[in-house]
Design an enzyme around this catalytic site. Structure first.
Site, short mmCIF file in Angstrom:
data_model
loop_
_atom_site.label_atom_id
_atom_site.label_comp_id
_atom_site.label_asym_id
_atom_site.label_seq_id
_atom_site.Cartn_x
_atom_site.Cartn_y
_atom_site.Cartn_z
N ASP A 20 -33.88 56.44 -98.32
CA ASP A 20 -32.52 56.84 -97.94
C ASP A 20 -32.14 58.19 -98.55
OD1 ASP A 20 -30.09 56.49 -96.67
OD2 ASP A 20 -29.20 55.38 -98.33
N HIS A 37 -34.63 64.40 -92.08
CA HIS A 37 -35.63 63.42 -91.65
C HIS A 37 -37.02 64.07 -91.64
CE1 HIS A 37 -32.43 60.71 -90.90
NE2 HIS A 37 -31.99 61.29 -89.80
N LEU A 131 -55.26 50.47 -98.71
CA LEU A 131 -53.83 50.16 -98.72
C LEU A 131 -53.36 49.60 -97.38
CD1 LEU A 131 -51.00 50.57 -100.21
CD2 LEU A 131 -50.86 52.70 -98.91
C1 IPE Z 1 -31.18 51.95 -94.64
O1 IPE Z 1 -30.50 53.16 -94.78
C2 IPE Z 1 -32.17 52.01 -93.53
C3 IPE Z 1 -33.29 52.91 -93.72
C4 IPE Z 1 -33.56 53.60 -94.78
C5 IPE Z 1 -34.19 53.01 -92.61
P1 IPE Z 1 -29.05 53.38 -94.11
O2 IPE Z 1 -28.66 54.76 -94.47
O3 IPE Z 1 -29.09 53.01 -92.69
O4 IPE Z 1 -28.19 52.30 -94.91
P2 IPE Z 1 -26.61 52.14 -95.02
O5 IPE Z 1 -26.05 52.20 -93.64
O6 IPE Z 1 -26.11 53.27 -95.86
O7 IPE Z 1 -26.42 50.81 -95.70
C1 IPE Z 2 -32.50 57.54 -94.30
O1 IPE Z 2 -31.70 58.64 -94.53
C2 IPE Z 2 -33.22 57.62 -92.98
C3 IPE Z 2 -32.76 56.66 -91.98
C4 IPE Z 2 -31.87 55.73 -92.17
C5 IPE Z 2 -33.36 56.74 -90.66
P1 IPE Z 2 -30.22 58.72 -93.94
O2 IPE Z 2 -30.28 59.37 -92.61
O3 IPE Z 2 -29.56 57.40 -93.99
O4 IPE Z 2 -29.54 59.69 -94.99
P2 IPE Z 2 -28.07 59.61 -95.58
O5 IPE Z 2 -27.89 58.25 -96.18
O6 IPE Z 2 -27.14 59.86 -94.44
O7 IPE Z 2 -28.04 60.68 -96.62
MG MG Z 3 -28.46 56.45 -95.41
#
Ligand code: IPE
Ligand code: IPE
Ligand code: MG
Length: 249
Positions: A20, A37, A131
């Protein structure tokens, strides 16, 4: 420089990661979320390498949740393109490194071309013995449990199993990771301390390690820090600490 955290005593068998913070990483640099990303792919590479080098047997990465479909269409479609591109670019290297790749989640929700690429990657690496890398895409912990319940219900309906024979083992083995030991360690980057519908059943006794580091900045040293924190934990599974110590002698 040798890190003191480089060789922890207990290596977790299974590490799960909620990757995240990509969006915030991009925003802090005045870039579009998609740039975050893309930058995150290099952290995936580093984490896969670190896990293999440290002797972790199973690594499960949360790449796209069942709730992430709620994001703007543009972000979802650019993420799907990134998955296709990452598969095209990374699979041969993973294969060379003896990594076995598998996807978990509602893959029927993905485009046909992504599904085909996923199937091909799984097939190419199926015989590898290093792995085990599970990538969760269109995955939700509740979806997984509902899906498993349906599989078990079907077995009851067909008379293969009675209702009273439904137990934890039957449900657990019908889950997406039914053949995999539960994660010992969950890492979440990006500063939030929540599960966000990841492996709800499987994480019952995982050690949780949270870091403020945003995913695109996560590196092998961070992975080692998580392993070091893990190795210092006493895992009691409901027993007392004294019971665990006595069993260890
Ligand atoms: C969790 O991250 C899902 C992934 C890392 C794929 P999110 O960014 O979607 O989580 P929330 O919405 O902050 O809980
Ligand atoms: C995690 O990073 C990737 C996915 C959930 C696909 P985010 O896109 O949730 O990044 P933040 O949380 O907005 O910084
Ligand atoms: Mg996120």
């Amino acid at each position: 420089m040798t890190s003191v955290t480089a060789e922890p005593a207990n290596i977790p068998t299974h590490v799960a990661v909620i990757m995240d913070g990509n969006g915030r990483w991009a925003r802090a640099r005045g870039k579009a979320r998609h740039a975050g990303h893309r930058a995150g792919v290099k952290s995936v590479r580093a984490t896969v390498e670190a896990a293999a080098e440290r002797g972790v047997a199973h690594l499960t990465l949360f790449a796209f949740s069942s709730e992430n479909w709620r994001r703007p269409e543009e972000e979802v479609s650019s993420l799907m393109k990134l998955f296709v591109e990452a598969l095209r670019r990374e699979v041969s290297e993973l294969h060379r490194n003896n990594v076995r790749l598998r996807f978990i989640g509602a893959r029927e929700q993905l485009s046909d071309s992504l599904q085909r690429k996923i199937a091909a990657a799984e097939e190419t690496t199926a015989g590898n013995t290093g792995l085990m890398l599970n990538v969760a895409v269109a995955y939700g912990g509740r979806w997984d449990i509902v899906h498993a319940a349906r599989v078990v219900a079907q077995r009851v309906a067909s008379g293969e199993l009675t209702a009273s024979e439904v137990n934890e083992n039957e449900i657990a083995s019908a889950l997406q990771l039914g053949d995999t030991p539960d994660p010992d360690l969950l890492i979440r980057t990006g500063g939030e301390q929540r599960i966000s519908n990841f492996l709800l059943w499987n994480l019952a006794y995982a050690e949780l390690w949270f870091t403020d580091v945003l995913w695109p900045e996560f590196d092998k040293q961070d992975f080692d820090a998580a392993l070091a924190a893990f190795s210092a934990k006493q895992r009691r599974y409901g027993h007392t600490g004294e019971q665990v110590e006595a069993a260890e002698c």
